[in-house]
Design a protein around this motif. Structure first.
Motif, PDB file in Angstrom:
ATOM      1  N   THR A  74      -4.111   3.355   4.347  1.00  0.00           N
ATOM      2  CA  THR A  74      -3.196   2.504   5.123  1.00  0.00           C
ATOM      3  C   THR A  74      -3.613   1.039   5.076  1.00  0.00           C
ATOM      4  O   THR A  74      -2.897   0.156   5.498  1.00  0.00           O
ATOM      5  CB  THR A  74      -3.175   2.932   6.609  1.00  0.00           C
ATOM      6  OG1 THR A  74      -4.520   2.879   7.099  1.00  0.00           O
ATOM      7  CG2 THR A  74      -2.610   4.326   6.762  1.00  0.00           C
ATOM      8  N   THR A  91       0.816  -1.213   0.000  1.00  0.00           N
ATOM      9  CA  THR A  91       0.000   0.000   0.000  1.00  0.00           C
ATOM     10  C   THR A  91       0.851   1.266   0.000  1.00  0.00           C
ATOM     11  O   THR A  91       0.592   2.205  -0.753  1.00  0.00           O
ATOM     12  CB  THR A  91      -0.936  -0.009   1.222  1.00  0.00           C
ATOM     13  OG1 THR A  91      -1.763  -1.161   1.123  1.00  0.00           O
ATOM     14  CG2 THR A  91      -1.799   1.241   1.272  1.00  0.00           C
ATOM     15  N   GLN A  92       1.864   1.242   0.843  1.00  0.00           N
ATOM     16  CA  GLN A  92       2.709   2.430   0.959  1.00  0.00           C
ATOM     17  C   GLN A  92       3.313   2.799  -0.401  1.00  0.00           C
ATOM     18  O   GLN A  92       3.272   3.947  -0.846  1.00  0.00           O
ATOM     19  CB  GLN A  92       3.826   2.114   1.942  1.00  0.00           C
ATOM     20  CG  GLN A  92       4.362   3.319   2.655  1.00  0.00           C
ATOM     21  CD  GLN A  92       5.562   2.911   3.506  1.00  0.00           C
ATOM     22  OE1 GLN A  92       5.850   1.723   3.698  1.00  0.00           O
ATOM     23  NE2 GLN A  92       6.268   3.905   4.010  1.00  0.00           N
ATOM     24  N   GLN A  93       3.849   1.789  -1.061  1.00  0.00           N
ATOM     25  CA  GLN A  93       4.472   2.019  -2.363  1.00  0.00           C
ATOM     26  C   GLN A  93       3.435   2.454  -3.390  1.00  0.00           C
ATOM     27  O   GLN A  93       3.659   3.356  -4.193  1.00  0.00           O
ATOM     28  CB  GLN A  93       5.161   0.727  -2.843  1.00  0.00           C
ATOM     29  CG  GLN A  93       6.364   0.362  -1.994  1.00  0.00           C
ATOM     30  CD  GLN A  93       6.775  -1.097  -2.177  1.00  0.00           C
ATOM     31  OE1 GLN A  93       5.942  -1.951  -2.459  1.00  0.00           O
ATOM     32  NE2 GLN A  93       8.053  -1.371  -2.007  1.00  0.00           N
ATOM     33  N   TYR A 108      -4.274  -2.660   3.751  1.00  0.00           N
ATOM     34  CA  TYR A 108      -3.520  -3.485   2.800  1.00  0.00           C
ATOM     35  C   TYR A 108      -4.169  -4.858   2.622  1.00  0.00           C
ATOM     36  O   TYR A 108      -4.503  -5.531   3.593  1.00  0.00           O
ATOM     37  CB  TYR A 108      -2.075  -3.675   3.269  1.00  0.00           C
ATOM     38  CG  TYR A 108      -1.289  -4.608   2.372  1.00  0.00           C
ATOM     39  CD1 TYR A 108      -0.951  -4.211   1.073  1.00  0.00           C
ATOM     40  CD2 TYR A 108      -0.913  -5.883   2.795  1.00  0.00           C
ATOM     41  CE1 TYR A 108      -0.251  -5.063   0.230  1.00  0.00           C
ATOM     42  CE2 TYR A 108      -0.212  -6.747   1.965  1.00  0.00           C
ATOM     43  CZ  TYR A 108       0.115  -6.331   0.677  1.00  0.00           C
ATOM     44  OH  TYR A 108       0.799  -7.166  -0.164  1.00  0.00           O
ATOM     45  N   ASN A 154      -4.944  -0.945  -1.368  1.00  0.00           N
ATOM     46  CA  ASN A 154      -5.731  -0.329  -0.297  1.00  0.00           C
ATOM     47  C   ASN A 154      -7.219  -0.317  -0.616  1.00  0.00           C
ATOM     48  O   ASN A 154      -7.982   0.385   0.024  1.00  0.00           O
ATOM     49  CB  ASN A 154      -5.237   1.092  -0.024  1.00  0.00           C
ATOM     50  CG  ASN A 154      -5.592   2.054  -1.146  1.00  0.00           C
ATOM     51  OD1 ASN A 154      -5.583   1.659  -2.307  1.00  0.00           O
ATOM     52  ND2 ASN A 154      -5.904   3.296  -0.813  1.00  0.00           N
TER      53      ASN A 154
END
Lengths: 471, 1150
Positions: free
Chosen positions: B459, B427-429, B461, B556
């Motif tokens: 946030t 998710t972050q990427q 995933y 996400n």
């Protein structure tokens, strides 16, 4: 060698039994051959009926005759905004269509040519067919020519020059090159003019439904084609004939305009309320949200909403809104029946409008203005304005008239078969208007984007098909 | 009263007499001809005088022996003293054993024996036991007399070289079955004869010191000295080398030694190692030139089966080879269009099928298959005429074996698990990528361009791959069969159950129950043989409508189900622009199939050498499928109704094939003539009925409850009629010529175009049989060169393609305005006719060191002319294809090498390696007037059909961050689309350069380990993750490989991926059509490992069983490949993957 003699006899026997009868099979049962499809009035009628059915193609969504132009022309122009995320829609919105776009291929190319094929097949089978009686035969041929002309009209206004196919011969059609728009237009005009006398002059033969071609539908299409080709005299002449025919009137109740067989309808497409999931218009299915707090897919930019006068009845009757997460989105609601508004399996109350009287007034107004008849022009325009609850316009000059008429067209014909996009193109205003509009959408405008790309797959298959510049 | 072997009753009279006096039976086995002396040759005069009374006595013998017909004996053991054997014999038969000179004295000098005899007649058993012993026997009543051989001179009756007017003999297998048409050739003269229906033969004018050679396909040839006997029995032992094993060919059998055509066989032993439900899966990599590609990981999914390359111009159609199951071809009419992955198989109803079809071979339990024979060249296939063009696969099921009743039970259990995953962004990427893309495009995230950022939890995933395919599937297989009978009647009955559950989120599963039986009977006089084979199976498959492509959803993306466990439509709204892509999780698909395959073969052998055989086959399938869209799966805001699609397809075909075969043997010369005809009549019908508008899910059980329903059906027939013939000439097993011809008619063509003729000629030269070669046979034990040329055809078009057809079916067109509407459904082409495939093949087979090393090298060239195909058309012609014949010729040529070696071979340990490889080169040989067809921009004469025209990708522009391409024609732009005539593009050929398999079999004592790899060199495979309109940074199904983190950010960056952006532009479209969109897919796949342990006899003494095996089988273990995706053979993204399968089980025979 006795056994060998026996063998010879056996071999002989087997060879003798070799004939074609032994491998002939019964004809197919679930389909009929061409001759059968035109063997009597009833079957021929069903074969031509199929052309309309293909045009509305109610089992599909965003198909050529059931919403593609409202949606795709709409988001291509400055008329409407689209929710992002779909790789086929987004390029229309950003005026960056690629030649491998699926909607270009299926909705704007494959489907129309499928309709043209069936129209051509009907015309070939009906020509000189003694099993179908006159005048039905001429009427059916007129209908096939009308639908074919309608389809070609949208093809050339989307792609420019396109192959003009009038036979079912796939060998010839496979290598057919593009033909100039002018040639196609002149063919469409002669087809339509030639059909005027064979098409019915009223709706009685169609159970009083306005879902098949009549003389008036052909005239309405002719007036539009003359307008697009700059033959102002003929444009206003045919528009006035339709207006004065006595079969049509502008409905004072804007909410009734798009109902089935409304008196304003010149030609509509039949909607079957039992075809799931689109027991409504496929276009409405995508356009009208399930409730007034849901997200919509198509909404008007605020700039367009601002163009309406505050007392314009169309702003309230033909536009609805939804409040999604605190933001109000306005969306077209000429048709009222969305996915949740119509009970499953009920009879449709709305048909899909193709040609209606208001457009004829606007064509007449524009053609008259072009011919210098500003009074006549204003009078036609004011019929439309009056119905929208607006006061009359007075034109100071030809340009003023044309600009007013164009502005009125945008408000009267929005989200209806992509009139706005075609108007921008045919009047040459597309570059100036889209330069601004494209930037507002977060992109940039290229003049070549006004013509859609010919599908790459089709160029690949047809050695003589060329691409439009810029793709 | 004398006891005698069961088949003795059918011996000619004079032999029958001698059977009544057991001491006068002469038994020949391979080891006998050197220096073995038999006593009591029957004086010629005696034979003559006894003939008169023979018939009478014979009848008595027959009657007396009737009671003991079923008296059979079994014994297995290594180096066992005779005494032990006789003790066992006593136990089994209840007969007494009497030693003439006392036990010890009589058996003195007798050697130990090694026996492996199952259910052989007592007489035969004794003959085999005593064949190398200085002993002889007789049976009187229920007593067996054993005595020392009397030593008498052999030359009493005849001096060596004395002419003997005739000699009678009998050729049987070591189990006593007569070997009909066995060849008996007198070495000295080359004259010979063949055995009749009872295995009997008579030789005239031979000399007492002549040696005869006896041979029969599948058995070791033997040379037998006549010496001075007037009658003899030749007992043949089955061949153990693969050169002489029986292999199935078209309408008969042959052996690799004398075959003139290309016949590859995959045996039951090899198939059983694979824990798979469809035998096609077990064929992957086994046969050179046979490419088997599954369309996805479902067991019942269709396969693409291609033999020796693509023969059709149209890559969109993969015609199946002719598949024949126990003599009955699988014929399915394609009411539904085939995809490049194969045909829909049995699923022709038109009901939406998430699996993509139903492979007919899923209905056959792979463990029921005795052998799969793949016929490739003209010699092997021309006899199938019209249907052999794409190659032929013959599936033969297991048959009964004479012997004591034997039960075989096998159970296994295991699991399935997906082990291959894409490495996608977290998710972050992903969120960072999207933000960067919006920023690059000067956009502010809002609802219209970034619902994933402004509405969804950034946030959250979910690994969508594991969400979909993370489950562990289970597999259970139970099989049991019983075989038994004797030489006149034997049977096999088997029952199998196979079940597995899917690896998907919502479990589906595959179940199969199969029942098969085989019965064969020879009449007492052996003149009639009847064989009846039945195969029945019931299968059930249920699954969900697996959402495809969703593995690339934003990580996400919100939860699929809401708190009430309903599909969470509102939060998903805009993705996929319409619907929650997981609606399929609540949509159920179920398919049930009954399959029946019967065959009755009746053979009549009226005179020596001649046989008439008629085979009646009947095959039927009935497939039911059902696709349910319940209201709970719908976004009820848009469509609050449910629907059901119910369909059936029923097909049946009848095949009648009368044949006559004549065997002829003259001096050094054998001929085998086969003539026959084949008539097939089949019908197929499918129906589907749809019920829509359901407002209550509880009513979905029946279409009757639907407010709106409509039905559609399709019916078709097919008929084939062919006459065929084959003549095989064989001189001294050295020079062989084989000629075949067939005239064939098919109903798939219009009047006047139905018949075609096909033929082939082939020759083989076994040069290792030449005299001059003999000195080196110690090194090169076998050498053969063969070649064939001929034609086969193809009628692979949809039924009724020659007619113009209009339909009012609702699946084609809706009614309009309350009136039925018609629409044309195809371009008609009344001139359709056969496609002709001309095949040429040259091959050499060399075997070294007593056949321990075997190398076969094949070169072939197939030329497919008069291309019959669904030719693609521009869609503006009304349809995207037309069935037509094009004057194009497609050539496939290549090499195939098969190599096997037994590296280690001794009593305890064997280690062997086998390897095969095929390299095919495809070429469009000729295509007159190509420039005026839809292929003008696709193919070039002289180039491969699979050539793809692409731009040459030259990396990311460090200035702009966009893909760049070579402007080959230097005109300043890259012209679209890529194609033959586009000077900016060039051709790459993604076809497999070579592919094959390598297997290693190790066995030590009771333990055996088999490992099998398959491999292919695939230089260009479409990169899976990038093959979509979603570029890195866009919204939609657009999660990306973690490799996309290496992207262009600032001018000067040298990156692998371009600048992130929200929508594709021209450079992305060009990239997909460039060589950059391809990855090298060369792979080595560990396909199968199987481990089997046969428990030693000692260990299983307690359990009353003959053998007990425990085994482990594993499938799809790992792939070594540099491919940028998961499986380079199935480069589709997000479909059901082929799971790793591991099973454990035991097999018990008692």
């Amino acid at each position: 060698m006795k056994p060998l003699h026996k063998l010879n006899i056996i071999i002989l026997f087997w060879f003798c039994s070799s004939c074609s009868k032994i491998v002939s099979i019964d004809p197919p049962v679930n389909t009929i051959v061409s001759e059968e499809a035109f063997s009597n009035n009833h079957n021929a009628n069903s074969s031509v009926i199929g052309i309309y059915s293909k045009l509305i193609n109610q089992s599909a969504v965003v198909a050529f005759g059931n919403g593609a132009f409202s949606m795709l022309n709409g988001i291509s122009s400055d008329e409407i905004t689209f929710i992002g995320g779909d790789p086929n829609f987004d390029p229309f919105f950003h005026n960056q269509i690629l030649s491998d776009n699926n909607l270009i291929f299926s909705s704007l190319w494959q489907q129309p040519y499928g309709i043209i094929y069936q129209a051509n097949a009907c015309l070939e089978q009906l020509a000189g067919n003694k099993k179908v009686t006159s005048p039905l035969r001429e009427q059916l041929m007129g209908e096939a020519k009308f639908v074919r002309a309608l389809v070609y009209f949208y093809l050339i206004n989307s792609f420019g020059d396109v192959p003009f196919l009038t036979t079912t011969d796939y060998k010839a059609n496979t290598v057919a090159p593009r033909v100039s728009q002018d040639t196609i237009y002149s063919n469409l005009i002669s087809d339509l003019e030639g059909s005027l006398n064979s098409l019915p002059g009223d709706f009685s033969g169609y159970n009083n439904e306005r879902i098949r071609a009549t003389k008036w539908a052909a005239m309405a299409l002719l007036s539009r084609i003359y307008l697009y080709t700059g033959n102002w005299g003929k444009a206003s002449q045919y528009a006035d004939q339709v207006i004065n025919s006595g079969y049509f009137s502008l409905l004072s109740d804007l909410n009734s305009v798009f109902l089935k067989n409304s008196n304003e309808a010149i030609f509509q497409l039949y909607i079957d309320g039992t075809i799931s999931p689109f027991n409504t218009l496929p276009e409405s299915y995508l356009t009208i949200p399930p409730d007034h707090t849901s997200l919509v897919y198509f909404w008007f930019p605020t700039s367009f909403m601002d163009e309406f006068d505050s007392d314009d009845l169309r702003r309230t009757a033909w536009v609805d809104s939804t409040n999604y997460s605190g933001t109000v989105y306005y969306y077209p609601s000429k048709y009222k029946i969305g996915p949740t508004q119509q009970a499953p399996n009920s009879v449709a109350t709305e048909y899909y409008m193709v040609l209606r009287l208001a457009e004829q007034y606007l064509i007449s107004a524009e053609a008259k203005a072009q011919q210098g008849d500003l009074t006549g022009s204003a009078s036609d325009l004011n019929m439309v304005r009056a119905r929208a609850g607006l006061g009359p316009s007075v034109f100071s000059s030809k340009d003023d008239a044309i600009n007013n008429i164009l502005a009125e067209r945008k408000k009267e014909l929005f989200y209806e078969w992509g009139h706005r996009w075609f108007d921008l193109k045919r009047t040459g205003k597309v570059d100036s208007i889209m330069n601004t509009a494209a930037q507002q959408k977060g992109g940039s405008w290229k003049p070549t984007a006004k013509v859609f790309p010919i599908p790459a797959a089709e160029i690949f298959r047809n050695p003589n098909l060329t691409q439009n510049p810029g793709y | 009263m004398h006891k005698k072997a069961e088949s003795a009753a059918t011996l000619p009279a004079n032999i029958g007499i001698s059977k009544c006096h057991p001491r006068r039976i002469y038994l020949y086995t391979p080891k006998l001809d050197k220096g073995m002396h038999f006593t009591h040759p029957l004086p010629k005069q005696l034979v003559l005088t006894m003939q008169a009374s023979a018939i009478l006595l014979f009848a008595v013998c027959l009657q007396a022996s009737a009671a003991t017909y079923s008296q059979t004996v079994s014994f297995t053991g290594k180096d066992v003293p005779l005494k032990t054997v006789f003790t066992s014999l006593k136990k089994q038969t209840g007969y007494g054993v009497f030693y003439q000179s006392g036990e010890a004295a009589t058996l003195e000098g007798a050697s130990v024996v090694t026996l492996d005899l199952k259910n052989v007649a007592l007489d035969l058993f004794l003959q085999v036991c005593l064949r190398n012993q200085p002993l002889e026997y007789s049976v009187e009543g229920t007593t067996i007399f054993i005595k020392k051989k009397e030593t008498r001179s052999l030359t009493v009756e005849f001096a060596p070289g004395t002419p003997i007017s005739e000699i009678h003999g009998r050729v049987t297998s070591n189990k006593g079955e007569p070997l009909v048409n066995a060849n008996i050739i007198v070495k000295r003269t080359g004259h010979g004869t063949i055995a009749d229906a009872n295995g009997n033969f008579t030789l005239h004018n031979i000399s007492s010191d002549d040696v005869i050679t006896v041979s029969f396909i599948g058995y070791k040839s033997q040379a037998v000295s006549i010496q001075n006997r007037a009658s003899l029995i030749v007992l043949m032992e089955p061949a153990t080398n693969d050169l002489d094993q029986v292999v199935v060919q078209a309408y008969g059998t042959t052996s690799q030694r004398v075959a003139t055509g290309n016949i590859s066989t995959v045996t039951a032993q090899e198939i059983e190692r694979h824990p798979v439900m469809n035998v096609l899966e077990a064929l992957v990599g086994k046969v050179p030139g046979l490419e088997v590609t599954p369309s996805n990981g479902y067991s019942s999914a269709p396969f693409k089966v291609e033999i020796r390359g693509r023969k059709y111009l149209n890559g969109g159609l993969a015609p199946d080879p002719l598949i024949i199951v126990d003599g009955v071809p699988i014929t399915v009419l394609n009411f539904q269009n085939a995809s490049p992955n194969g045909t829909m198989g049995f699923a022709q109803s038109g009901v939406p099928n998430p699996i993509g079809g139903y492979s007919p071979l899923f209905s056959i339990d792979p463990n029921e298959i005795e052998s799969v024979t793949v016929l490739k060249d003209a010699d092997a296939t021309a006899i199938y005429g019209s249907r052999g063009g794409a190659g032929v696969i013959i599936i033969t099921t297991k048959k009964g074996k004479a012997g004591e009743t034997k039960f075989n039970v096998s159970c296994s259990n295991g699991f399935l698990k997906n082990t291959q995953w894409y490495h996608l962004m977290n998710t972050q990427q992903y969120v960072a990528m999207r933000r960067e893309a919006l920023n690059n495009d000067n956009m502010t995230p809002d609802i219209s361009n970034a619902i994933d950022l402004v509405k969804w939890d950034t946030t959250r995933y979910t690994d969508w791959q594991r969400y979909l395919f993370g489950r562990t599937g289970r597999t259970t297989k139970v099989e049991s069969n019983v075989t038994g009978g004797n030489n006149s009647t034997n049977y096999r009955i088997s029952l199998g159950y196979d079940a597995r559950t899917h690896i998907t989120t919502v479990s589906g599963g595959d179940d199969r129950i199969s029942f098969s039986s085989n019965l064969s009977h020879n009449t007492a006089n052996n003149l009639f043989k009847i064989n009846l084979t039945n195969l029945y199976s019931f299968t059930k498959v249920n699954t969900i409508d697996l959402p495809s492509g969703v593995v690339l959803l934003p990580p996400n993306a919100p939860s699929v189900f809401d708190s009430a466990n309903n599909l969470n439509y509102p939060v998903w709204d805009p993705v996929g622009y319409l619907l929650n892509p997981f609606q399929g999780l609540r949509r159920l698909f179920e398919e049930k199939t009954n399959y029946l395959n019967n065959r009755l073969a009746i053979t009549f052998l009226p005179v020596k050498g001649l046989s008439f055989k008629t085979s009646f086959g009947y095959s039927s399938f009935n497939e039911e499928d059902r696709f349910v869209i319940p209201i709970v799966s719908q976004d009820q805001r848009f469509n609050p109704t449910g629907s059901v699609n119910d369909g059936t397809t029923n097909g049946s075909s009848l095949i009648i094939e009368p044949q006559a075969e004549y065997n002829y043997l003259q001096k050094y010369f054998k001929a085998e003539i086969l003539v026959g005809s084949s008539y097939t009549f089949g019908t197929q019908k499918s129906m589907s009925i749809a019920g829509t508008g359901y407002t209550d899910d509880n009513l979905l059980g029946s279409v009757a409850n639907a407010p709106i329903k409509y039905g559609t059906d399709a019916k078709g027939q097919y008929k084939y009629f062919g006459i065929f013939g084959r003549i095989n000439f064989n001189v001294l097993d050295k020079y062989i010529i084989n000629l075949t011809a067939r005239r064939d008619g098919s109903s798939r063509f219009g009047p006047g175009k139905q018949y075609g003729s096909f033929w082939s000629m082939a020759g083989a030269w076994i040069f290792s049989e030449e005299k001059w070669f003999k000195p080196i046979t110690k090194i090169i034990s076998f050498g053969k060169i063969r070649s064939s040329y001929g034609t086969a055809g193809s009628d692979n078009v949809n039924p009724y393609a020659y007619l113009t057809r209009w339909s009012s079916d609702i699946s084609n067109i809706n009614p309009y305005g309350g009136t039925i509407a018609y629409t044309p459904i195809q371009h008609a082409n009344p001139t359709l006719q056969w496609q002709e495939n001309k095949k040429l093949e040259i091959a050499g087979d060399l075997r070294f060191l007593k056949d321990r090393i075997d190398i076969e090298v094949v070169w072939y060239r197939d030329r497919c002319g008069n291309q019959l195909l669904d030719a693609p058309l521009p869609v503006m012609t009304g349809f995207s294809t037309v069935s037509e014949n094009l004057p194009a010729t497609v050539q496939n040529s290549g090499w195939e090498v098969r190599y096997s070696t037994a590296i280690l071979k001794n009593n305890k340990t064997t280690f062997s390696v086998n390897f095969n490889i095929g390299a095919n080169k495809n070429k469009l040989l000729a295509f007159p007037n190509i420039e005026n067809t839809s292929y003008a921009d696709q193919y070039v004469v002289g180039q491969s059909l699979s050539n793809k025209y692409v731009f040459h990708y030259t990396g990311i522009d460090p200035k702009t961050g966009k893909y760049t391409f070579e402007d080959k024609d230097k005109d300043g732009t890259i012209t679209q689309p890529a194609g033959v005539k586009n000077k900016d593009s060039y051709g790459i050929d993604p076809i497999a350069r070579y592919f094959g398999g390598v297997g290693m079999d190790l066995s030590v004592g009771g333990l055996s380990l088999d490992v099998f790899f398959n491999f292919a060199r695939l230089p260009y495979v479409q990169r899976a993750v990038y093959n979509s309109g979603y570029v890195p940074g866009s919204l939609g199904f657009s999660n990306q490989s973690v490799r996309a983190l290496n992207r262009w950010r600032n001018p000067g960056d040298l990156a692998e991926f371009p600048k992130y952006k929200t929508s594709p532009d021209l450079s992305d479209q060009l990239f997909i059509g460039s060589d950059g969109g391809f990855s090298n897919g060369t792979f080595l796949h560990c396909k199968n490992i199987s481990l089997n342990y046969a428990l030693p006899d000692k260990a299983i003494k307690g359990i009353k069983c003959q053998t007990l095996n425990i085994f482990m089988k594993a499938e799809h273990l790992f792939t070594i490949s540099g491919y940028d995706g998961l499986d380079p053979t199935v480069p589709s993204l997000g479909g059901y993957p082929q799971p790793f399968t591991l099973t454990f089980g035991a097999n018990l025979i008692f």
